[in-house]
Design an enzyme around this catalytic site. Structure first.
Site, PDB file in Angstrom:
ATOM      1  N   LYS A   6      -7.793  44.153  37.678  1.00  0.00           N
ATOM      2  CA  LYS A   6      -6.664  44.918  38.204  1.00  0.00           C
ATOM      3  C   LYS A   6      -6.966  45.489  39.588  1.00  0.00           C
ATOM      4  O   LYS A   6      -8.034  46.053  39.812  1.00  0.00           O
ATOM      5  CB  LYS A   6      -6.321  46.065  37.254  1.00  0.00           C
TER       6      LYS A   6
ATOM      7  N   ASP B 203       1.751  52.559  36.083  1.00  0.00           N
ATOM      8  CA  ASP B 203       0.756  51.762  35.364  1.00  0.00           C
ATOM      9  C   ASP B 203      -0.518  52.557  35.081  1.00  0.00           C
ATOM     10  O   ASP B 203      -1.066  52.502  33.983  1.00  0.00           O
ATOM     11  CB  ASP B 203       0.391  50.515  36.179  1.00  0.00           C
ATOM     12  N   ASP B 204      -0.967  53.307  36.086  1.00  0.00           N
ATOM     13  CA  ASP B 204      -2.196  54.097  35.930  1.00  0.00           C
ATOM     14  C   ASP B 204      -2.042  55.123  34.809  1.00  0.00           C
ATOM     15  O   ASP B 204      -2.909  55.269  33.948  1.00  0.00           O
ATOM     16  CB  ASP B 204      -2.520  54.851  37.235  1.00  0.00           C
TER      17      ASP B 204
ATOM     18  N   LYS C 265     -10.627  33.010  34.775  1.00  0.00           N
ATOM     19  CA  LYS C 265     -10.703  32.363  33.463  1.00  0.00           C
ATOM     20  C   LYS C 265     -11.661  31.184  33.493  1.00  0.00           C
ATOM     21  O   LYS C 265     -12.032  30.703  34.568  1.00  0.00           O
ATOM     22  CB  LYS C 265      -9.323  31.921  33.001  1.00  0.00           C
TER      23      LYS C 265
ATOM     24  N   CYS D  98      26.786  61.877  69.047  1.00  0.00           N
ATOM     25  CA  CYS D  98      25.965  62.949  68.504  1.00  0.00           C
ATOM     26  C   CYS D  98      24.558  62.864  69.076  1.00  0.00           C
ATOM     27  O   CYS D  98      23.955  63.858  69.414  1.00  0.00           O
ATOM     28  CB  CYS D  98      25.916  62.868  66.983  1.00  0.00           C
TER      29      CYS D  98
ATOM     30  N   LYS E 135      -2.955  37.420  40.382  1.00  0.00           N
ATOM     31  CA  LYS E 135      -2.097  37.813  39.269  1.00  0.00           C
ATOM     32  C   LYS E 135      -0.815  38.354  39.892  1.00  0.00           C
ATOM     33  O   LYS E 135      -0.810  39.392  40.541  1.00  0.00           O
ATOM     34  CB  LYS E 135      -2.786  38.887  38.434  1.00  0.00           C
TER      35      LYS E 135
ATOM     36  N   GLU F  37      -7.487  33.085  40.331  1.00  0.00           N
ATOM     37  CA  GLU F  37      -6.115  32.999  40.847  1.00  0.00           C
ATOM     38  C   GLU F  37      -5.524  34.392  41.011  1.00  0.00           C
ATOM     39  O   GLU F  37      -5.936  35.319  40.324  1.00  0.00           O
ATOM     40  CB  GLU F  37      -5.222  32.245  39.839  1.00  0.00           C
TER      41      GLU F  37
ATOM     42  N   LEU G 205      -3.325  39.562  29.044  1.00  0.00           N
ATOM     43  CA  LEU G 205      -4.776  39.526  29.226  1.00  0.00           C
ATOM     44  C   LEU G 205      -5.365  40.924  29.135  1.00  0.00           C
ATOM     45  O   LEU G 205      -4.700  41.908  29.433  1.00  0.00           O
ATOM     46  CB  LEU G 205      -5.110  38.944  30.607  1.00  0.00           C
TER      47      LEU G 205
HETATM   48 ZN   LIG Z   1      26.058  65.318  65.014  1.00  0.00          ZN
END
Ligand SMILES: [Zn+2]
Length: 687
Positions: A325, A40-41, A301, A441, A120, A118, A88
């Site tokens: 943002k 986005d940036d 808003k 192991c 986003k 609110e 927006l």
């Molecule tokens: Zn292993």
């Protein structure tokens, strides 16, 4: 747009044309399936660069330019929206928000009457069309004027009911997304199906919304944020929905049975002054990492319809609303290396070493790479620029290489040919590679874990001692400990009579541990301490656990349809070890628990039933002598779920002395806080 924001500098018309093409392609990919070569940036920087170039060279503006277009000009779908679904404009900080609000108030010639604030949500905007109260059609935002019909997803979206409370014909608008839990479940499903995973919740939601013929179904979540009555509807309700303040419309939406953010810690509020707006922005940003779903900003808003009507629209966005943002949860950084770790169960897991990058408030230096198939599928190379995603509790994950940023110096990732831990062969028949020696192991690690304080709690068994016993061939796993003789121990170097007797006593004592701890000691993949407690409480005996099939295992809280078969398979693999423990006389029952009767759920009234409890600070009173694990065991005995971090899901915080950030967070979330003494009183019967 202000000139203080960073933007990509474009040197000439050629660079400009390339930038436009890149932005258009990225927007198209983003709106098609939620993936994009640019985060986005980077996208925002690029578009600002295009904008700057166009301002200086108006004669060079290309018709395909993404500037000033909804969704960057990406066109998808053919279902026209009755009223355009506009995106927006954005602001990036308190100062810009204040500038935007001042501009709006200048336009109105008066202060805004009331602000709505609110979260986003970080998902996809959709329109849900209800006819006479029944959900009839789902349409994506698309380019804002037309979207794609995704009605096949009806029935898979939590929070979006098939029927509204009233038989009304309206269009609900909101965000479709995956919660963190839904995302993890979806990744597990996809992993089981074809060995791949989703990159992030947003692209998982986008792909899922469009998927029509997947052999598996992933659940989505809807949060409503608006209502549009049909434009030609002049009924009393339609008129009312056009005239009510936004906050009251959202009350109406919730009353129709549609999920809104009202019940979340980031519920919308109405603010009468910009200071309160800024304060709320800070509050929402502060709890972002704890939310069970992703948000990428805050929507501010005008609450009143009259203010909105007066402010009007620009060519692509309403003037009466703005998106504040928050920092990106997805960024591009460099893949410096890949580490290969062998887990306790012999699973070989690749891990990406990254150039440190700040994401969602923390510095990320490692990210999961899942498995070899995943690396190959993504075509990753060392030195690649990669998109990395992290939000909240999600483990950071590498999304994809940004191929156009390659310099030619990238090198292939070396895939190990032998087990990186013991050098034995690798079993690559499954997506998850494993050392052929499996648990053996990493026998030392498994045994050290099994005898740990929160499992069998055998004192006097340090790592070097375990290694000594393994090397001498006295033990191969932790069950063998219970068969050790005094003579065998005395035969070990640096092992005196006293320590031998103490160790034998500690081993004898370990036979009496409750089933929950014995089960935890097994180290079953995907079950930690608290899951082991839930399993033990649910089944009460090891026999009941071992005879349970996947369906029965799934009855345990927190075990999904993906984990259950793994637990069953692990128990079969562990059968010889468990048999040995039984033979040694190790306790295999959970005190106080009764096995579930055939075909019915156990019904018991427990004081902490269905509660998620977090403990922090120093315990005092009756709890003072208990370890943190013992307090957690107490919580689970009393029917609760012990958790280590405070989140919106927390029901109760037990805060002892020196309780710090967890207490502050609980206070900000309005979670009930009690002292250790009060808590002890509540659960005294289980102490
Ligand atoms: Zn292993």
């Amino acid at each position: 747009m202000t000139e203080t924001l960073p933007f990509t500098v474009l040197a000439d018309d050629t660079a400009y044309a390339e930038a436009v093409q890149l932005a258009v392609d990225s927007a198209a990919a983003y709106y098609a399936d939620g993936t994009s070569a640019l985060d986005d940036d980077a996208y925002d920087r690029l578009v600002r660069g295009i904008q700057a170039y166009e301002e200086a060279h108006p004669e060079a503006v290309l018709p395909s330019s993404p500037t000033g277009k909804v969704a960057g000009g990406a066109v998808v779908g053919d279902v026209p929206h009755t009223v355009p679904m506009l995106s927006l404009d954005n602001v990036f900080g308190a100062e810009q928000l204040a500038d935007w609000a001042a501009g709006l108030e200048r336009r109105l010639g008066r202060p805004v009457t009331a602000w709505s604030v609110e979260p986003k949500l970080d998902g996809l905007a959709i329109s849900a069309r209800y006819r006479h109260g029944r959900l009839a059609q789902l349409v994506t935002r698309g380019d804002g004027s037309a979207g794609e019909d995704v009605s096949h997803a009806i029935g898979t979206i939590v929070g979006l009911p098939d029927r509204l409370a009233d038989p009304v014909t309206v269009e609900l608008r909101g965000e479709v997304m995956m919660t963190t839990a839904q995302f993890e479940a979806a990744c597990a499903k996809r992993q089981a199906h074809d060995g791949t995973t989703f990159a992030n919740p947003r692209s998982a939601a986008a792909g899922t919304l469009r998927a029509q013929d997947r052999p598996y179904v992933c659940e989505l979540t809807f949060f409503g944020y608006g209502v549009v009555p049909p434009p030609d509807d002049h009924s009393e309700l339609a008129v009312r929905l056009r005239e009510l303040p936004h906050s009251q419309i959202m009350d109406w939406v919730a009353a129709q049975g549609v999920q809104t953010t009202a019940a979340t810690p980031v519920a919308g509020i109405v603010a009468d002054a910009l200071e309160r707006v800024q304060e709320r922005v800070g509050e929402i940003a502060a709890v972002r990492a704890e939310l069970p779903f992703g948000i990428d900003g805050i929507v501010i808003k005008c609450d009143l319809a009259a203010d909105q009507a007066e402010a009007g629209f620009s060519s692509r966005a309403p003037r009466w609303a703005i998106a504040y943002k928050l920092p990106a949860t997805e960024k591009i950084t460099k893949l410096l290396g890949v580490e290969w770790n062998v887990g306790r169960t012999g699973v070989i897991a690749p891990r990406a070493v990254l150039e440190p990058v700040e994401l969602d408030g923390s510095i990320v230096t490692y990210a999961t790479l899942h498995n070899v198939a995943d690396i190959t599928r993504r075509g990753l190379m060392l030195g690649d620029s990669v998109t990395v995603y992290k939000a909240g509790d999600v483990i950071p994950r590498v999304e994809a290489p940004v191929v156009h940023l390659r310099t030619g110096d990238e090198r292939p990732i070396e895939i190990p040919q032998v087990c990186p831990s013991c050098g034995d062969a690798i079993d690559s028949s499954q997506e998850r590679w494993r050392c052929v020696r499996g648990r053996e192991c990493r026998a030392i690690a498994s045994i050290i874990y099994a005898v740990g304080r929160d499992q069998l709690d055998i004192e006097g068994l340090a790592e070097n001692r375990v290694k000594q016993m393994l090397d001498a061939g006295l033990i191969a796993d932790f069950a063998d400990l219970f068969f050790l003789t005094r003579e065998q121990l005395l035969g070990l170097e640096r092992m005196g009579e006293t320590s031998t007797d103490n160790l034998l006593a500690a081993i004898e004592q370990a036979k009496t541990r409750p089933l929950s701890r014995v089960f935890a000691a097994l180290g079953v993949r995907g079950t930690g301490r608290s899951m082991s407690r839930r399993i033990a409480r649910h089944f009460a005996t090891m026999d009941a656990i071992r005879t349970a099939d996947a369906e029965a295992i799934q009855q345990v809280d927190g075990i999904g349809s993906e984990k259950a078969p793994v637990v069953v398979a692990e128990l079969i693999e562990l059968a010889p070890l468990i048999d040995k423990l039984v033979q040694a006389g190790v306790n295999m029952t959970e005190p106080g628990a009764t096995p579930p009767a055939e075909g019915e759920e156990p019904k018991v009234e427990l004081p902490l039933a269905a509660m998620s409890v977090v403990v922090t600070g120093t315990m005092t009173g009756p709890l003072a002598t208990l370890s943190r694990n013992e307090v957690n065991e107490l919580i689970e005995r009393a029917g609760g779920k012990a958790s280590s971090s405070v989140s919106a899901k927390t029901s109760l915080l037990v805060a002892g002395e020196k309780a710090g950030s967890k207490r502050a967070k609980a206070e900000s979330l309005g979670i009930r806080i009690v002292t250790p003494e009060e808590f002890a009183g509540q659960v005294h019967a289980f102490l």
